[in-house]
Design an enzyme around this catalytic site. Structure first.
Site, PDB file in Angstrom:
ATOM      1  N   CYS A 114     -11.657  36.278  69.061  1.00  0.00           N
ATOM      2  CA  CYS A 114     -10.708  36.574  67.986  1.00  0.00           C
ATOM      3  C   CYS A 114      -9.439  35.796  68.304  1.00  0.00           C
ATOM      4  O   CYS A 114      -8.658  36.201  69.158  1.00  0.00           O
ATOM      5  CB  CYS A 114     -10.420  38.071  67.896  1.00  0.00           C
ATOM      6  N   CYS A 117      -6.082  37.839  67.106  1.00  0.00           N
ATOM      7  CA  CYS A 117      -5.658  39.085  67.770  1.00  0.00           C
ATOM      8  C   CYS A 117      -6.715  39.507  68.777  1.00  0.00           C
ATOM      9  O   CYS A 117      -6.894  38.816  69.785  1.00  0.00           O
ATOM     10  CB  CYS A 117      -5.277  40.177  66.780  1.00  0.00           C
ATOM     11  N   SER A 118      -7.412  40.615  68.531  1.00  0.00           N
ATOM     12  CA  SER A 118      -8.325  41.116  69.561  1.00  0.00           C
ATOM     13  C   SER A 118      -9.503  41.849  68.945  1.00  0.00           C
ATOM     14  O   SER A 118     -10.031  42.776  69.539  1.00  0.00           O
ATOM     15  CB  SER A 118      -7.560  42.055  70.496  1.00  0.00           C
ATOM     16  N   CYS A 119      -9.915  41.457  67.727  1.00  0.00           N
ATOM     17  CA  CYS A 119     -10.988  42.160  67.025  1.00  0.00           C
ATOM     18  C   CYS A 119     -12.288  42.105  67.828  1.00  0.00           C
ATOM     19  O   CYS A 119     -12.647  41.057  68.377  1.00  0.00           O
ATOM     20  CB  CYS A 119     -11.188  41.561  65.644  1.00  0.00           C
TER      21      CYS A 119
END
Lengths: 211, 225
Positions: A114, A117-119
């Site tokens: 990702c 972000c941090s999906c």
């Protein structure tokens, strides 16, 4: 929030890094305010944190993978609609509302990242490891994945293997169905679960044959 | 916004260096911060506001701060902006807990509330929406180009795909559109497409590696190629 005329945010001032003590105090301050508003409690904090410390984690994804390896019809359902197939096993929830599973084969190697972000698919893999959320992996994985896999994760793929990197930029949560290693034909579903690592479902690891 | 969070393809950020093992939360403040997400949303915020709050961190803090520091920042900044809490009371209480780090949290909430929150995690909250009968603008196999747009607010149209051409591999339903939802201007659901990009298109023919990048894009980000 201060903004400039163009609407973009003005730079914030401050000194970095912030100490652990300061952060811990700010977190308690904010939490206590939310408790005063009646929207949380110590009990809720503990229950939610414990859910991801003890219950939700990559062992759930591993159970799905092991079933897919041993039940061809389930595997087809998983590849057709991962959210539904996982629900059959009682697995699902936040950050996995719309999951897609992609299959690694001898010719194609998939991995997820990702960049924005941090999906990450929480219901099957748990909360992401810090390196997945940190800048280096996110920056490099879309530009030099073969090098990252080899140098950082010890996965040296043959030159002819096609690498496909899934940048989780919207709300679909992708994860990888790794290849079943040779020499596991006689293993049961329960035994196979133990072989499947978190990294293999991110696509930065391979499932090793049992020693 | 063209922020530091938009990391795809950046260089000079060092090694990934994955540790063999690590805890889910390194310490108490990380687990407390993680558990604030539902109270945050119930206070009138949404997932896209959450993400944009993180994107507005100072770039130095973004790159050097710990992950849940990002969460803390977006909770604080959004809740202050919405008037749910004030900066003054937050500062006062922070000072108090700095001086009394072991003081217990106030009583509050109840068992029913905690159970209700767990159920939200178990059920999830999809941002997929009904697609009405509108025909998708693009189909599988179509060549598309990502628009060369630079919105100053929140967007999921990463810089490294802007202006680039790829092929649609999947047509999904509509999902809440981050660019408007992050500004509380409505969900404006729009279709999402999975688009396959060749690494030479993204990084030039001089890039040392050849691979494909699959990237999900909302319809307003795309045009026919």
């Amino acid at each position: 929030m201060t903004t400039t005329e163009s609407g973009s945010p003005a730079p914030v001032s401050g000194t970095f890094p912030v100490t652990d003590e300061e952060i811990a105090a700010r977190v308690k301050a904010l939490e206590s305010l939310l408790i005063d508003k009646g929207v949380t409690s110590e009990l809720a904090v503990d229950k939610i944190a414990e859910m991801y410390e003890r219950e939700v984690g990559p062992h759930l994804g591993a159970a799905v993978v092991a079933r897919a390896w041993t039940d061809p019809e389930f595997k087809q359902r998983l590849l057709d609609d991962a959210t539904e197939a996982c629900r059959e096993m009682g697995i699902g929830g936040m950050q996995g509302e719309d999951m897609v599973v992609i299959e690694n084969t001898g010719d194609v190697h998939n991995a997820i990242v990702c960049t924005l972000c941090s999906c990450y698919p929480w219901p099957t893999l748990g909360l992401p490891p810090n390196w997945y959320k940190a800048p280096a992996y996110r920056a490099r994985m879309v530009k030099e994945p073969r090098t990252v896999l080899r140098e950082e994760f010890g996965v040296d793929l043959p030159e002819q293997t096609e690498i496909r990197i899934w940048d989780t930029s919207a709300e679909v949560r992708y994860w990888v169905l790794p290849q079943r290693p040779p020499g596991t034909e006689d293993m049961t579903e329960e035994q196979l679960r133990e072989l499947v690592s978190r990294d293999s479902m991110i696509g930065v690891g391979l499932v090793a044959a049992p020693a | 916004m063209n922020g530091v969070h938009d990391l795809g393809g950046m260089e000079g950020l060092g090694a990934v260096d994955p540790p063999a093992q690590e805890p889910v939360f390194y310490n108490d403040w990380e687990r407390r911060t993680f558990a604030m997400f539902i109270p945050f949303v119930l206070s009138g915020a949404n997932l896209d506001m959450f993400r944009h709050g993180i994107e507005r961190l100072h770039p130095v803090q973004y790159l050097t701060g710990r992950y849940y520091e990002h969460w803390l920042h977006t909770f604080e900044s959004n809740l202050v902006a919405k008037g749910v809490i004030s900066e003054e009371e937050l500062e006062q209480r922070t000072q108090h807990y700095l001086e009394h780090p072991d003081e217990a949290m106030p009583d509050g909430g109840d068992a029913d509330q905690a159970e209700h929150y767990l159920k939200i995690y178990e059920a999830g909250a999809s941002t997929r929406r009904e697609t009405s009968n509108e025909t998708p603008a693009f189909g599988v196999g179509d060549r598309v180009r990502v628009k060369n747009i630079h919105p100053s607010g929140h967007t999921r149209c990463a810089r490294y795909v802007r202006g680039k051409e790829g092929v649609v591999t999947e047509v999904y339903d509509a999902f809440v559109f981050p660019d408007t939802n992050s500004k509380e201007q409505g969900e404006d659901p729009a279709r999402v497409y999975n688009v396959e990009f060749d690494s030479t298109e993204l990084w030039g023919s001089g890039n040392a590696e050849r691979h494909k990048v699959l990237f999900d894009l909302w319809e307003p980000y795309l045009e026919a190629a």
